[in-house]
Design a protein around this motif. Sequence first.
Motif, PDB file in Angstrom:
ATOM      1  N   UNK A   1       1.150  -1.373  -0.032  1.00 44.56           N
ATOM      2  CA  UNK A   1       0.131  -0.073  -0.055  1.00 44.56           C
ATOM      3  C   UNK A   1       0.996   1.728   0.370  1.00 44.56           C
ATOM      4  N   UNK A   2       1.709   1.411  -0.880  1.00 46.37           N
ATOM      5  CA  UNK A   2       2.899   2.692  -1.286  1.00 46.37           C
ATOM      6  C   UNK A   2       1.537   4.147  -1.661  1.00 46.37           C
ATOM      7  N   UNK A   3       2.371   5.111  -1.681  1.00 50.10           N
ATOM      8  CA  UNK A   3       1.805   5.869  -2.351  1.00 50.10           C
ATOM      9  C   UNK A   3       1.217   5.798  -3.350  1.00 50.10           C
ATOM     10  N   UNK A   4       1.570   5.572  -4.717  1.00 46.81           N
ATOM     11  CA  UNK A   4       0.798   5.450  -5.770  1.00 46.81           C
ATOM     12  C   UNK A   4      -0.879   4.738  -5.610  1.00 46.81           C
ATOM     13  N   UNK A   5      -0.700   3.378  -4.760  1.00 41.54           N
ATOM     14  CA  UNK A   5      -1.887   2.456  -4.873  1.00 41.54           C
ATOM     15  C   UNK A   5      -2.825   3.250  -4.053  1.00 41.54           C
ATOM     16  N   UNK A   6      -2.709   3.804  -2.684  1.00 42.39           N
ATOM     17  CA  UNK A   6      -3.591   5.340  -2.317  1.00 42.39           C
ATOM     18  C   UNK A   6      -3.575   6.089  -2.876  1.00 42.39           C
ATOM     19  N   UNK A   7      -3.244   6.562  -3.804  1.00 38.34           N
ATOM     20  CA  UNK A   7      -3.362   7.522  -4.481  1.00 38.34           C
ATOM     21  C   UNK A   7      -4.857   7.474  -5.384  1.00 38.34           C
ATOM     22  N   UNK A   8      -4.344   6.388  -6.543  1.00 38.49           N
ATOM     23  CA  UNK A   8      -5.134   5.365  -7.419  1.00 38.49           C
ATOM     24  C   UNK A   8      -6.895   5.388  -6.386  1.00 38.49           C
ATOM     25  N   UNK A   9      -6.275   4.889  -5.073  1.00 35.60           N
ATOM     26  CA  UNK A   9      -8.027   4.765  -4.687  1.00 35.60           C
ATOM     27  C   UNK A   9      -8.598   6.130  -4.208  1.00 35.60           C
ATOM     28  N   UNK A  10      -7.883   7.053  -4.007  1.00 36.96           N
ATOM     29  CA  UNK A  10      -8.924   7.902  -3.622  1.00 36.96           C
ATOM     30  C   UNK A  10      -9.204   9.171  -4.992  1.00 36.96           C
TER      31      UNK A  10
END
Length: 210
Positions: free
Chosen positions: A125-134
Amino acid sequence: MDFSIYLQYFVSLIALVNPIGVIPIFYSMTQDFPKEEQDRMVFITCFSLVTMLLVSFFFGNFILNSFSISIDSFRIAGGIVVAIIALTMINGKIGENKMNKEEKDVNVESYTNLAIVPLAMPLMAGPGALSASIVFGINSHTFESYAYSSLTIILFGLGCYLLLRYSKPLMKRLGRTGVNVVTRIMGLILLSLGVEMIVTALRNFGIIAQ
């Protein structure tokens, strides 16, 4: 209902999390653990991953509004982060893009729970995955979209669980070279997604033509 949207989200999570690339890191950290402990850690890691993605999906809009950040500004920031991660993956640096120097230098035995830190966060759960989810959560407006998006995240977590738990034969078959090839392919897909996020935001700002 256009299920291709959720398929695109699922594929983007595969590229962003890169679960195949995490496999060698997982086994390097847990190779001395008994099989039962490894299985328990896989479950905790994937459960934590799903929880983090769901929280980002449902509460990301609230977080952005709290800091007066527009969705298009966040798209550009997220796109840049995704592109940086993708370039690192293309260079074959598995996992290094998601851990800072302090996290890499810490002895793994000092972690109270490797399944959560660093496996679930920040390796998966890095910044890329969290950003895409947001971003995906902000674009969801109906009960059906929330339900299907949540199901997409849960299915993705289940897929990661099965992959990590039964990955020893895959590790032997792929080897280091195979894992590096898969990581580079995922990096190319991820770079395209990052560029698309930035282009969409620039169009909405009127900087480039529709």
